[in-house]
Motif scaffolding. Structure first.
Motif, mmCIF file in Angstrom:
data_model
loop_
_atom_site.group_PDB
_atom_site.id
_atom_site.type_symbol
_atom_site.label_atom_id
_atom_site.label_comp_id
_atom_site.label_asym_id
_atom_site.label_seq_id
_atom_site.Cartn_x
_atom_site.Cartn_y
_atom_site.Cartn_z
ATOM 1 N N ALA A 100 0.833 -1.194 0.000
ATOM 2 C CA ALA A 100 0.000 0.000 0.000
ATOM 3 C C ALA A 100 0.871 1.248 0.000
ATOM 4 O O ALA A 100 2.071 1.203 0.292
ATOM 5 C CB ALA A 100 -0.914 -0.012 1.216
ATOM 6 N N LEU A 101 0.259 2.376 -0.343
ATOM 7 C CA LEU A 101 0.976 3.649 -0.355
ATOM 8 C C LEU A 101 1.607 3.903 1.004
ATOM 9 O O LEU A 101 1.002 3.654 2.048
ATOM 10 C CB LEU A 101 0.016 4.782 -0.725
ATOM 11 N N LEU A 102 2.834 4.416 0.978
ATOM 12 C CA LEU A 102 3.656 4.475 2.188
ATOM 13 C C LEU A 102 3.663 5.836 2.881
ATOM 14 O O LEU A 102 3.828 5.912 4.090
ATOM 15 C CB LEU A 102 5.096 4.088 1.831
ATOM 16 N N THR A 103 3.513 6.910 2.123
ATOM 17 C CA THR A 103 3.631 8.253 2.684
ATOM 18 C C THR A 103 2.599 8.488 3.782
ATOM 19 O O THR A 103 1.396 8.341 3.573
ATOM 20 C CB THR A 103 3.466 9.312 1.581
ATOM 21 N N ALA A 147 11.577 10.090 3.224
ATOM 22 C CA ALA A 147 12.090 10.248 1.864
ATOM 23 C C ALA A 147 11.952 8.949 1.070
ATOM 24 O O ALA A 147 11.547 8.957 -0.099
ATOM 25 C CB ALA A 147 13.552 10.695 1.900
ATOM 26 N N LEU A 148 12.286 7.827 1.698
ATOM 27 C CA LEU A 148 12.203 6.537 1.008
ATOM 28 C C LEU A 148 10.753 6.135 0.780
ATOM 29 O O LEU A 148 10.411 5.548 -0.257
ATOM 30 C CB LEU A 148 12.928 5.467 1.816
ATOM 31 N N ALA A 149 9.897 6.458 1.741
ATOM 32 C CA ALA A 149 8.470 6.168 1.576
ATOM 33 C C ALA A 149 7.897 6.951 0.400
ATOM 34 O O ALA A 149 7.131 6.418 -0.419
ATOM 35 C CB ALA A 149 7.712 6.501 2.856
ATOM 36 N N LEU A 150 8.276 8.225 0.298
ATOM 37 C CA LEU A 150 7.800 9.054 -0.811
ATOM 38 C C LEU A 150 8.327 8.527 -2.144
ATOM 39 O O LEU A 150 7.591 8.488 -3.139
ATOM 40 C CB LEU A 150 8.244 10.502 -0.613
ATOM 41 N N LEU A 151 9.582 8.096 -2.168
ATOM 42 C CA LEU A 151 10.160 7.547 -3.392
ATOM 43 C C LEU A 151 9.379 6.317 -3.853
ATOM 44 O O LEU A 151 9.086 6.169 -5.047
ATOM 45 C CB LEU A 151 11.629 7.173 -3.172
ATOM 46 N N GLY A 152 9.029 5.456 -2.915
ATOM 47 C CA GLY A 152 8.248 4.276 -3.262
ATOM 48 C C GLY A 152 6.907 4.644 -3.883
ATOM 49 O O GLY A 152 6.491 4.053 -4.890
ATOM 50 N N ASP A 153 6.232 5.646 -3.308
ATOM 51 C CA ASP A 153 4.940 6.073 -3.837
ATOM 52 C C ASP A 153 5.085 6.774 -5.186
ATOM 53 O O ASP A 153 4.227 6.647 -6.061
ATOM 54 C CB ASP A 153 4.246 6.996 -2.835
ATOM 55 N N PRO A 170 -1.507 -5.550 -2.384
ATOM 56 C CA PRO A 170 -1.310 -6.702 -1.488
ATOM 57 C C PRO A 170 -2.101 -6.548 -0.194
ATOM 58 O O PRO A 170 -1.948 -5.567 0.530
ATOM 59 C CB PRO A 170 0.201 -6.682 -1.226
ATOM 60 N N GLY A 171 -2.963 -7.503 0.076
ATOM 61 C CA GLY A 171 -3.769 -7.475 1.294
ATOM 62 C C GLY A 171 -5.001 -6.603 1.207
ATOM 63 O O GLY A 171 -5.785 -6.529 2.161
ATOM 64 N N GLY A 172 -5.202 -5.939 0.071
ATOM 65 C CA GLY A 172 -6.317 -5.000 -0.051
ATOM 66 C C GLY A 172 -7.673 -5.673 -0.064
ATOM 67 O O GLY A 172 -8.566 -5.317 0.715
ATOM 68 N N ILE A 173 -7.846 -6.645 -0.930
ATOM 69 C CA ILE A 173 -9.141 -7.328 -1.040
ATOM 70 C C ILE A 173 -9.486 -8.057 0.257
ATOM 71 O O ILE A 173 -10.644 -8.082 0.692
ATOM 72 C CB ILE A 173 -9.124 -8.310 -2.227
ATOM 73 N N ALA A 174 -8.474 -8.622 0.912
ATOM 74 C CA ALA A 174 -8.713 -9.333 2.173
ATOM 75 C C ALA A 174 -9.256 -8.402 3.247
ATOM 76 O O ALA A 174 -10.000 -8.825 4.144
ATOM 77 C CB ALA A 174 -7.426 -9.984 2.660
ATOM 78 N N ARG A 207 -8.339 4.422 0.297
ATOM 79 C CA ARG A 207 -7.523 5.557 -0.146
ATOM 80 C C ARG A 207 -6.636 5.160 -1.324
ATOM 81 O O ARG A 207 -6.403 5.950 -2.237
ATOM 82 C CB ARG A 207 -6.665 6.069 1.015
ATOM 83 N N GLU A 208 -6.144 3.933 -1.281
ATOM 84 C CA GLU A 208 -5.300 3.424 -2.356
ATOM 85 C C GLU A 208 -6.062 3.429 -3.679
ATOM 86 O O GLU A 208 -5.546 3.880 -4.711
ATOM 87 C CB GLU A 208 -4.848 1.996 -2.025
#
Length: 367
Positions: free
Chosen positions: A171-174, A183-189, A261-265, A281-282
């Motif tokens: 899921a989105l990290l920020t 910074a790394l969380a934002l980069l991932g998003d 990952p894990g969203g539908i569950a 939100r995702e």
């Protein structure tokens, strides 16, 4: 410099595998002890260490998913080749990009495969009509390696880079991650947004091209809306084409969000309420990015097609020609700078970059 008493002479001293110049005067030895700059081997070791760190996080699930992904990619590429939707080189290229996407995450693979599957199906719609309007139309499309990579390479690179630098897809990290730096969380998003926008732009352009050309009303040139042009003209837009581009991009974003990952569950009766909210939100964020990437990317592609890509019309066959000939006239394009594939590369790259740049304000709004 370090100074010690010595006889007067000049020489060089080998220290730490580096030649250090020395100067001896006034019976004093001056040795340059400046640390050597990092060598190429040191830089290579750093990159190898990063990749090794990413590989060390592989779990049994990752290995199984990658194996299944390779088998699935092989089946899909072979099927595409048999159905003539892929040239031989295109089938090999499709196998590579599909395998890499599925190795990164399930949703990356689903998004890529959804783009290619829908594009292949739409290409077969109205083939007879398309053959009358454009030269070189074949049933299924039969895309080659250049066309496959033009509509996948940058997006797959973003997915691989996220997997290596940030870790497993999720899921989105920020604003939500407790293990990564901001910074790394934002980069991932940003890389996630770039991936979605890339394939949204690809889908938007393809859907618009395949369905817009079948519109009963003539398209209008994007840089001169008062001017009607023949169907298939680079830079021509229609209401049907714009609606199709928005729908294609929206679908890419929606799928990428649904397969978080894990969203539908989380929406099942035993799912966690907090995870359920993050899943919502995702979907909102990625669907919005997909919509913008599909519609905006298609408009950008049309603008480039109308300005830096030539369009030729065959007056004898009464259809759009792929290249200049004895019976053709140039009806579009200020400059002949880019091919159709290069226009796709430029428009998708800009779409991915813009999505990464607007990730922070969108995430601040959503989170």
């Amino acid at each position: 410099f370090t100074s010690v008493p010595y006889i007067s002479t000049r020489c060089r001293l080998r220290s730490n595998h580096q030649w250090c110049p020395i100067v001896i005067s006034d019976d004093v030895l001056h040795i340059n002890t400046v640390s050597p700059s990092p060598s190429l081997s040191t830089t290579s070791l750093g990159a190898a260490s990063t990749i090794a760190s990413a590989l060390s996080t592989l779990s049994t699930t990752d290995i199984i998913r990658t194996t299944v992904g390779i088998l699935l990619a092989q089946k899909i590429s072979s099927s595409g080749y048999k159905k003539r939707s892929l040239h031989q080189s295109g089938a090999i290229s499709a196998f590579i990009v599909a395998s890499l996407s599925l190795a990164c995450s399930i949703r990356s693979g689903v998004t890529l495969l959804a783009f290619y599957w829908t594009s292949s199906k739409l290409t077969r719609i109205g083939t007879t009509t398309k053959e009358k309007l454009e030269e070189g139309v074949t049933e299924g499309g039969e895309r080659d390696a250049m066309q496959v990579f033009a509509c996948s390479a940058i997006g797959v690179f973003c997915a691989c880079l996220r997997r290596i630098l940030v870790g497993r897809d999720g899921a989105l990290l920020t604003g939500t991650s407790t293990t990564l730096s901001p910074a790394l969380a934002l980069l991932g998003d940003q890389l996630t947004f770039a991936y979605v926008a890339f394939f949204a732009c690809c889908a938007g352009d393809t859907w618009a091209s395949e369905l817009g050309v079948l519109s009963k009303s003539l398209p209008r040139l994007i840089i001169a809306p008062w001017r009607k042009v023949p169907p298939g003209t680079n830079g021509g837009v229609s209401g049907v084409g714009l609606a199709a581009s928005a729908a294609g991009g929206t679908l890419m974003g929606l799928l990428h969000g649904l397969f978080t990952p894990g969203g539908i569950a989380s929406v099942l009766p035993f799912g966690k309420t907090t995870t359920r909210g993050a899943f919502g939100r995702e979907i909102i964020a990625l669907t919005f990015v997909g919509f913008l990437g599909g519609l905006g990317g298609s408009l950008l592609d049309s603008f480039l097609g109308a300005t830096v890509q030539a369009t030729y019309y065959d007056n004898y066959k009464k259809k759009i020609a792929k290249r200049a000939g004895p019976n053709t006239e140039k009806i579009g394009g200020w400059w002949t700078l880019l091919s159709n594939e290069m226009v796709n590369v430029v428009s998708t790259a800009i779409s991915a970059l813009l999505a990464a740049l607007v990730a922070r304000p969108i995430l601040n709004w959503i989170v």
